[in-house]
Design an enzyme around this catalytic site. Structure first.
Site, PDB file in Angstrom:
ATOM      1  N   SER A 101      -4.908   0.228 -38.721  1.00 16.36           N
ATOM      2  CA  SER A 101      -3.910   1.247 -38.211  1.00 16.36           C
ATOM      3  C   SER A 101      -3.931   2.114 -36.650  1.00 16.36           C
ATOM      4  CB  SER A 101      -2.988   2.243 -38.559  1.00 16.36           C
ATOM      5  OG  SER A 101      -3.107   2.130 -39.742  1.00 16.36           O
ATOM      6  N   SER A 136     -11.073   0.249 -43.531  1.00 22.59           N
ATOM      7  CA  SER A 136     -11.111  -1.455 -44.252  1.00 22.59           C
ATOM      8  C   SER A 136     -11.200  -1.895 -44.132  1.00 22.59           C
ATOM      9  CB  SER A 136      -9.425  -1.079 -45.036  1.00 22.59           C
ATOM     10  OG  SER A 136      -8.758  -0.311 -45.903  1.00 22.59           O
ATOM     11  N   GLU A 155      -2.762   3.506 -57.791  1.00 21.12           N
ATOM     12  CA  GLU A 155      -3.611   3.076 -59.348  1.00 21.12           C
ATOM     13  C   GLU A 155      -5.326   4.199 -59.433  1.00 21.12           C
ATOM     14  OE1 GLU A 155      -2.332   0.496 -58.020  1.00 21.12           O
ATOM     15  OE2 GLU A 155      -0.740  -0.055 -59.476  1.00 21.12           O
ATOM     16  N   GLU A 187      -6.576  14.100 -45.403  1.00 20.91           N
ATOM     17  CA  GLU A 187      -5.072  13.398 -45.199  1.00 20.91           C
ATOM     18  C   GLU A 187      -4.177  13.546 -46.850  1.00 20.91           C
ATOM     19  OE1 GLU A 187      -3.594   8.134 -43.987  1.00 20.91           O
ATOM     20  OE2 GLU A 187      -5.762   9.205 -45.478  1.00 20.91           O
ATOM     21  N   GLY A 204     -11.777   3.214 -38.924  1.00 21.00           N
ATOM     22  CA  GLY A 204     -11.779   1.902 -39.381  1.00 21.00           C
ATOM     23  C   GLY A 204     -13.133   1.793 -40.510  1.00 21.00           C
TER      24      GLY A 204
HETATM   25  C1  LIG Z   1       0.423   0.087 -43.802  1.00 23.34           C
HETATM   26  C2  LIG Z   1      -1.070   0.980 -43.796  1.00 23.34           C
HETATM   27  C3  LIG Z   1      -1.809   1.131 -42.816  1.00 23.34           C
HETATM   28  C4  LIG Z   1      -3.534   1.345 -43.693  1.00 23.34           C
HETATM   29  N1  LIG Z   1      -4.247   1.881 -42.237  1.00 23.34           N
HETATM   30  C5  LIG Z   1      -5.414   1.944 -42.744  1.00 23.34           C
HETATM   31  C6  LIG Z   1      -6.028   2.338 -41.473  1.00 23.34           C
HETATM   32  O1  LIG Z   1      -6.098   3.458 -40.443  1.00 23.34           O
HETATM   33  N2  LIG Z   1      -8.064   2.176 -41.382  1.00 23.34           N
HETATM   34  C7  LIG Z   1      -8.195   1.621 -42.930  1.00 23.34           C
HETATM   35  O2  LIG Z   1      -9.381   1.881 -42.577  1.00 23.34           O
HETATM   36  N3  LIG Z   1      -7.592   0.607 -43.663  1.00 23.34           N
HETATM   37  C8  LIG Z   1      -6.291   0.912 -43.493  1.00 23.34           C
HETATM   38  N4  LIG Z   1      -5.426   0.060 -45.085  1.00 23.34           N
HETATM   39  C9  LIG Z   1      -5.821  -0.298 -45.710  1.00 23.34           C
HETATM   40  C10 LIG Z   1      -6.167   0.775 -47.142  1.00 23.34           C
HETATM   41  O3  LIG Z   1      -6.763   1.696 -47.822  1.00 23.34           O
HETATM   42  C11 LIG Z   1      -5.789  -0.768 -48.000  1.00 23.34           C
HETATM   43  O4  LIG Z   1      -4.928  -1.631 -48.185  1.00 23.34           O
HETATM   44  C12 LIG Z   1      -6.053   0.264 -49.304  1.00 23.34           C
HETATM   45  O5  LIG Z   1      -7.346   0.610 -49.498  1.00 23.34           O
HETATM   46  C13 LIG Z   1      -6.121  -0.742 -50.789  1.00 23.34           C
HETATM   47  O6  LIG Z   1      -6.962  -2.071 -50.787  1.00 23.34           O
HETATM   48  P1  LIG Z   1      -6.330  -3.337 -49.946  1.00 23.34           P
HETATM   49  O7  LIG Z   1      -5.057  -3.530 -49.520  1.00 23.34           O
HETATM   50  O8  LIG Z   1      -7.424  -4.372 -49.611  1.00 23.34           O
HETATM   51  O9  LIG Z   1      -6.336  -3.756 -51.682  1.00 23.34           O
HETATM   52  P2  LIG Z   1      -7.269  -3.801 -52.924  1.00 23.34           P
HETATM   53  O10 LIG Z   1      -8.261  -3.019 -53.387  1.00 23.34           O
HETATM   54  O11 LIG Z   1      -7.956  -4.986 -53.458  1.00 23.34           O
HETATM   55  O12 LIG Z   1      -5.886  -4.039 -54.421  1.00 23.34           O
HETATM   56  C14 LIG Z   1      -4.938  -4.454 -54.872  1.00 23.34           C
HETATM   57  C15 LIG Z   1      -4.797  -3.889 -56.067  1.00 23.34           C
HETATM   58  O13 LIG Z   1      -5.636  -4.024 -57.279  1.00 23.34           O
HETATM   59  C16 LIG Z   1      -5.448  -2.631 -57.439  1.00 23.34           C
HETATM   60  N5  LIG Z   1      -6.873  -1.991 -57.586  1.00 23.34           N
HETATM   61  C17 LIG Z   1      -8.104  -1.741 -56.839  1.00 23.34           C
HETATM   62  N6  LIG Z   1      -8.984  -1.571 -57.995  1.00 23.34           N
HETATM   63  C18 LIG Z   1      -8.344  -0.933 -58.804  1.00 23.34           C
HETATM   64  C19 LIG Z   1      -9.239  -0.715 -60.219  1.00 23.34           C
HETATM   65  N7  LIG Z   1     -10.304   0.284 -59.894  1.00 23.34           N
HETATM   66  N8  LIG Z   1      -8.287  -0.238 -60.942  1.00 23.34           N
HETATM   67  C20 LIG Z   1      -7.180  -0.655 -61.056  1.00 23.34           C
HETATM   68  N9  LIG Z   1      -6.454  -1.305 -60.033  1.00 23.34           N
HETATM   69  C21 LIG Z   1      -7.247  -1.104 -59.302  1.00 23.34           C
HETATM   70  C22 LIG Z   1      -4.971  -1.224 -56.434  1.00 23.34           C
HETATM   71  O14 LIG Z   1      -4.243  -0.543 -56.614  1.00 23.34           O
HETATM   72  C23 LIG Z   1      -4.277  -3.032 -56.051  1.00 23.34           C
HETATM   73  O15 LIG Z   1      -2.819  -2.406 -56.639  1.00 23.34           O
HETATM   74  C24 LIG Z   1      -4.141   0.573 -44.531  1.00 23.34           C
HETATM   75  C25 LIG Z   1      -2.621   0.261 -45.537  1.00 23.34           C
HETATM   76  C26 LIG Z   1      -1.777   0.075 -45.273  1.00 23.34           C
HETATM   77  C27 LIG Z   1      -0.663  -0.761 -46.324  1.00 23.34           C
END
Ligand SMILES: Cc1cc2nc3c(=O)[nH]c(=O)nc-3n(C[C@H](O)[C@H](O)[C@H](O)COP(=O)(O)OP(=O)(O)OC[C@H]3O[C@@H](n4cnc5c(N)ncnc54)[C@H](O)[C@@H]3O)c2cc1C
Ligand SMILES: Cc1cc2nc3c(=O)[nH]c(=O)nc-3n(C[C@H](O)[C@H](O)[C@H](O)COP(=O)(O)OP(=O)(O)OC[C@H]3O[C@@H](n4cnc5c(N)ncnc54)[C@H](O)[C@@H]3O)c2cc1C
Lengths: 378, 402
Positions: B164, B132, B386, B249, B130
């Site tokens: 997940s 995100s 990124e 990881e 847990g």
């Molecule tokens: C298949 C899958 C499994 C997952 N499993 C888990 C899990 O088990 N537990 C858990 O906690 N989370 C999980 N996640 C969540 C995952 O860790 C997040 O999706 C990830 O950290 C990105 O956060 P966000 O989706 O909020 O995107 P955001 O952080 O909002 O990013 C959106 C876009 O902006 C870009 N961006 C953000 N900050 C910057 C920066 N400083 N510079 C340039 N670009 C930037 C990103 O690269 C992305 O392209 C999972 C995600 C997926 C897709």
């Protein structure tokens, strides 16, 4: 699988690098660019010969140092780093491998002897304007006569072709029985140095008009399948060496661009803190690591005579081509107006990297080779 | 420099391959009882993980009491290669085995190791991660799920997202804010929360492909009460674990990426000639070059991986893993994209229902276009591409922060 250098290899690389830093600083390259090399060209080559680098991959039994292609490739990388204006690539990465891969022991003794004992320059003539390095389409012709083979045609992009003592010419039999390789003394041909974008790596056109090659100077008789395979193996070595040398050159452009991005300030900050530049620098690093890893892999497949060597060489040359495309482009771009100036040394590296892609088969040509090897193209 | 491993490493590989052949669950067994998510442990998976643990093949680099055999790094590398080639997962709960258990072994109390880490390793319990939240993705440190220490217990309120396997997990490795006054990296703690605890609500989030097998979830926490001894490590020191977890990881993920790339490219090279036979010669050349590019990427991923590994063995720097993560995940995405384009419009026909991704990745039957969409899991999760580029720029190249 281990891509790290052994201690001996590391020592070799370090010593080559430090010799070249001392003997071939950018001022020497600039002299080549501005036509002021004078005796420098010969002096550099003498230094290289005194250090026995031409003998690096020649077996000890033939007076060589008995190391392998991996070591040769490491030196080629350093040659690319220093954009050395000396006939290393022609003599050591093309001529010597062709001799070793194709000729008989008594021929080897003579041909290698001129290089190892007398410091002669040797080169290989394969490419033609109409077909590049694709040997299946070349038109220089070898005709059998009573006294030997007679060669006719024009070769181009011959490394150090105007300075070489001996040119190993690859030609096709007039009855299309296959390709052969012939040792031709420079005074039997007309070699014309070409004016170039990168004058630190001289190329020449070599015109062959009824050049008679006596039997003892025929390295590979057309129709000899094993000999033809040797020619291809030698071409692979030369190509892998160019790929290594290109990654060496690209590394310098990358390092210089990275340093510039840290030093140059605009808008009150180093330009390297802007993400538009940062992320593209990372892309450059990835392209460089991709190309460099594949060049080492290709060098190893040659050194160990691995069956993947042919496709590995094409992958390495293709990746080196992809790499220079990105590194030259953004490397120059991120230097801003400074990068555009003759006074800066940067353009020596930019031009060497660009020429590297176009010599010994471009990225596109080698990707086509890979596709062919995978059964995806005719 | 050389192309081969030492004989002793090859003997280790052969021993493992032989053991796998004798002990692995069959594909039929796996298909008959598929894992429903990355938190679900089907009967075969429990038995299989347990067998790997008992025989010291679960995490060979660890000592026997933790499911290993003190294998050297190079042995671990060839182990991972063979594990991936076998197309059978070590566990159906990868985040438990890969992140939660190692983090607990590093930071947890003896009791937590006994009650949470070892049960994961023995295939008895599954865990979710847990981290995100709706407001905290890449910028994880801004998370706001709040845990208040009240005597000998924590009271937790907040929301997690994209968790997940949460729906089937036994417990959650939960990142919470325990000091809202401190700078954002300094007020985070990790707490173990049993998923059955009152106040925990899990809602599945169907994904872009195979919505019939949702793996991701939203987790809502309302006045969830947890004993104080469920705190992992030191209070307010959870950020070290966030970095530590991700490091676990990223460690050698490139090995599995590289083997999957090998598999993918072999499949494409096998099928492409018949697809290419349907298009004009000019188009065939254009497509063949792109397949060649993907082939070159695959070889490069392997060579870059080995090269980085060589550096690591000689004490080199770990941030280079970020480079492999970015490159290999993007190479997989590009390969699937090229394959879909080479196959042509028939790629749009839906695949047969997939067995869940954690059971068999990639499934032979998954269409390339679905595969393509799935690969975004690789370029978004565990630090998006990124973010990897920011890490490489700052920690490998030494560029100043933006
Ligand atoms: C298949 C899958 C499994 C997952 N499993 C888990 C899990 O088990 N537990 C858990 O906690 N989370 C999980 N996640 C969540 C995952 O860790 C997040 O999706 C990830 O950290 C990105 O956060 P966000 O989706 O909020 O995107 P955001 O952080 O909002 O990013 C959106 C876009 O902006 C870009 N961006 C953000 N900050 C910057 C920066 N400083 N510079 C340039 N670009 C930037 C990103 O690269 C992305 O392209 C999972 C995600 C997926 C897709
Ligand atoms: C052919 C030529 C003719 C010229 N003629 C003239 C002329 O007649 N008169 C004149 O006054 N000038 C002239 N110039 C100068 C020209 O205007 C400058 O070169 C240009 O403004 C860029 O500045 P710079 O060279 O200092 O590069 P810098 O500003 O130092 O930029 C270096 C690199 O950093 C990038 N960069 C800078 N800031 C940012 C940012 N915030 N975000 C992302 N990237 C950034 C740039 O795009 C560039 O790639 C000429 C230049 C050239 C090449």
């Amino acid at each position: 699988m281990d891509f790290e250098l052994s201690e001996e290899q590391e020592q070799l690389r370090d010593s080559v690098r430090s010799v070249l830093e001392r003997e071939c600083p950018p001022a020497v390259v600039r002299a080549a660019y501005e036509g002021r090399l004078d005796g420098e060209h010969d002096r550099l080559w003498r230094v290289i010969c005194e250090l026995d680098w031409p003998a690096i991959a020649v077996p000890e039994s033939m007076g060589g140092l008995g190391m392998g292609f991996a070591e040769l490739a490491l030196i080629a990388e350093e040659m690319g780093r220093a954009v050395v204006p000396a006939p290393f690539m022609s003599t050591v990465a093309q001529f010597v491998p062709m001799v070793l891969e194709t000729s008989l022991p008594e021929q080897q003794k003579i041909l290698l002897g001129t290089v190892l004992d007398q410091g002669a320059i040797g080169t290989v003539a394969i490419a033609e304007k109409g077909s590049g390095w694709d040997m299946s389409r070349m038109s220089t012709e070898a005709r059998r006569t009573r006294d030997g083979w007679v060669l006719n045609g024009t070769k181009s992009f011959v490394f150090d072709g105007a300075d070489a003592t001996t040119i190993l010419v690859v030609a096709r039999a007039s009855d299309d029985e296959g390709i052969g390789a012939f040792a031709v003394p420079s005074d039997a041909v007309t070699s014309t140095a070409v004016k170039l974008l990168d004058p630190s790596q001289p190329l020449a056109d070599v015109e062959l008009r009824n050049v008679l090659v006596p039997d003892d100077a025929v390295l590979v008789e057309p129709g000899d399948q094993k000999g033809a395979a040797g020619i291809r193996r030698a071409l692979e070595q030369a190509t892998a060496a160019v790929a290594m040398s290109m990654t060496g050159t690209c590394r310098v452009i990358f390092d210089s661009t990275l340093q510039y991005a840290k030093d140059r300030e605009q808008f009150g900050k180093p330009i390297g803190s802007f993400q538009a530049i940062k992320h593209r620098l990372v892309n450059m690093l990835i392209a460089l690591e991709r190309a460099s890893s594949l060049a080492y892999f290709a060098a190893l497949t040659i050194a160990e005579d691995d069956p993947r060597r042919s496709i590995a060489v094409s992958m390495a040359k293709a990746a080196a081509g992809d790499c220079q495309r990105l590194i030259v482009q953004d490397g120059l771009q991120f230097h801003g107006g400074i990068g555009y100036m003759w006074e800066q040394d940067l353009h020596f590296y930019l031009k060497r990297a660009k020429s590297g892609d176009l010599l010994f088969g471009s990225a596109a040509a080698h990707k086509a080779n890979v596709a062919r090897a995978l059964g995806l193209a005719a | 420099m050389r192309l081969t491993f030492d004989d002793s490493v090859e003997r280790f590989r052969a021993e493992f391959v032989a053991w796998l052949a004798d002990n692995r669950p069959s594909e039929e067994e796996i298909r008959a009882d598929p894992a429903l998510s990355s938190g679900h442990l089907p009967v075969w998976a429990k038995r299989w993980t347990r067998r790997m643990f008992d025989d010291g093949w679960l995490v060979p680099g660890w000592p026997p009491e933790r499911g290993g055999r003190n294998a050297s790094p190079t042995e671990q590398l060839v182990y991972l290669e063979e594990m991936e080639r076998a197309r059978v997962p070590r566990t159906t709960n990868p985040q438990g085995l890969g992140i939660v258990a190692p983090s607990l072994l590093d930071y947890g109390s003896q009791e937590q190791i006994e009650n949470y880490a070892l049960p994961i390793l023995r295939g008895e319990k599954s865990a979710c991660l847990g981290m995100s939240e709706p407001g905290a993705g890449s910028d994880l440190a801004s998370l706001s799920t709040r845990a208040v220490l009240d005597g000998d217990r924590f009271v937790i309120n907040g929301q997690k997202v994209w968790t997940s396997g949460a729906r089937h997990s036994d417990f959650c490795f939960l990142f919470c804010r325990t000091d809202p006054e401190a700078p954002k990296h300094k007020g985070i703690s990790v707490i173990l929360v049993d998923m059955e605890t009152p106040g925990m609500t899990v809602r599945p989030l169907p994904e872009i492909v195979a919505p019939e097998y949702p793996d991701l979830n939203e987790v809502f926490l309302t006045d969830v009460v947890v004993p104080k001894q469920n705190l992992v490590g030191t209070l307010n020191d959870g950020w070290a674990m966030a970095n530590g977890s991700l490091a676990h990881e990223r460690g050698m993920v490139w090995v599995s990426s590289s083997i999957v790339l090998d598999d993918d490219i072999s499949r494409l090279v096998r099928d492409a000639p018949s697809w290419l036979g349907r298009v004009s010669e000019a188009e065939r050349h254009a497509l063949a070059e792109r397949i060649a590019d993907a082939y070159i990427d695959t070889a490069a991923a392997r060579c870059m991986g080995y090269r980085g590994f060589g550096k690591l063995l000689r004490g080199g720097s770990a941030p280079e893993q970020a480079l492999m993560k970015a490159f290999a995940s993007e190479a997989r995405r590009n390969l699937a994209m090229v394959a879909a384009e080479v196959q042509g419009p028939e790629v749009l026909e839906a695949s047969p229902p997939a067995v869940h991704a954690t059971t068999l990745v990639p499934d032979e039957n998954t269409s390339w276009i679905e595969q393509y969409f799935r690969t975004f899991a690789l370029t978004i999760s565990a630090g998006a591409s990124e973010i990897q580029r920011n890490i490489i720029a700052e920690r490998v190249l030494g560029l100043p922060r933006s």
